[in-house]
Design a protein around this motif. Structure first.
Motif, PDB file in Angstrom:
ATOM      1  N   GLU A 189     -23.741 -11.887  53.438  1.00 45.35           N
ATOM      2  CA  GLU A 189     -24.860 -11.958  52.505  1.00 45.35           C
ATOM      3  C   GLU A 189     -24.347 -11.860  51.072  1.00 45.35           C
TER       4      GLU A 189
ATOM      5  N   THR B 227     -28.104 -20.955  45.265  1.00 48.05           N
ATOM      6  CA  THR B 227     -28.655 -22.195  45.819  1.00 48.05           C
ATOM      7  C   THR B 227     -27.771 -22.734  46.924  1.00 48.05           C
TER       8      THR B 227
ATOM      9  N   MET C  15     -28.204 -20.578  50.070  1.00 51.03           N
ATOM     10  CA  MET C  15     -29.535 -20.745  50.675  1.00 51.03           C
ATOM     11  C   MET C  15     -29.658 -22.095  51.380  1.00 51.03           C
TER      12      MET C  15
ATOM     13  N   LYS D 200     -28.185 -15.679  53.569  1.00 54.82           N
ATOM     14  CA  LYS D 200     -29.040 -14.671  52.938  1.00 54.82           C
ATOM     15  C   LYS D 200     -28.538 -14.357  51.541  1.00 54.82           C
TER      16      LYS D 200
ATOM     17  N   LEU E 200     -35.344 -16.668  46.957  1.00 49.47           N
ATOM     18  CA  LEU E 200     -34.266 -15.840  47.480  1.00 49.47           C
ATOM     19  C   LEU E 200     -34.750 -15.067  48.711  1.00 49.47           C
ATOM     20  N   THR E 201     -33.827 -14.628  49.527  1.00 55.25           N
ATOM     21  CA  THR E 201     -34.176 -13.779  50.654  1.00 55.25           C
ATOM     22  C   THR E 201     -34.883 -12.532  50.135  1.00 55.25           C
TER      23      THR E 201
END
Length: 163
Positions: A34, A50, A53, A58, A77-78
């Motif tokens: 992440e 970007t 994602m 994540k 965003l997460t």
């Protein structure tokens, strides 16, 4: 695993930075790592978020309220944490992360780098810190740190690195 990347809200003029963004975010996606970062939708920050994602990864952003418009908070965003100020941003990014990677960046990136190094030096944390020296971006800074060691102002173990 959560890795915090400190980097610029500006785009780099060096195309190698963009290439490394793509390579690194592919690695993050493939290894379920992440990204924790400054929350912006622009510059190197936005490119990292970007890219990850798009690959299904994540991404957690942490942005101060005063920079929501200037850095254009990244949509989608997460998680996006909006905090009071830069101090709270750095603290939360530290708390959320298992390690730190410093991409090329400007004054804010230098501030984040030196604060996280100082916290490690005084024992606040023992998390890994990596300096991503793309196209020798940090060579002069590393030279300065070596100079400070030579002058006795920094202990060698506080800036141990390999190139």
């Amino acid at each position: 695993m959560r890795i915090c990347i400190f980097c610029g809200a500006n785009a780099s003029l060096d195309p190698e930075v963009d290439r490394q963004v793509k390579i690194l975010m592919e690695h993050f996606a493939q290894n379920d790592i992440e990204l924790v970062y400054g929350g912006a939708g622009i510059g190197i920050m936005g490119a990292l978020a970007t890219e990850l994602m798009v690959k299904g990864g994540k991404v957690t952003g942490v942005i101060p309220q005063q920079l929501m418009k200037k850095e254009i908070a990244h949509a989608g965003l997460t998680k996006l944490h909006v905090v009071k100020d830069m101090h709270d941003r750095k603290k939360m990014m530290y708390e959320l992360s298992d390690a730190f990677l410093i991409f090329p960046g400007g004054m804010g990136t230098m501030d984040e780098l030196f604060e996280i190094l100082t916290w490690k030096q005084i024992g606040i944390h023992h998390k890994p810190i990596g300096l991503f020296n793309i196209n020798n971006y940090y060579d002069q800074l590393l030279g300065f740190l070596d100079h400070a060691v030579d002058k006795g102002l920094i202990k060698p173990q506080n800036i141990s690195y390999s190139v």
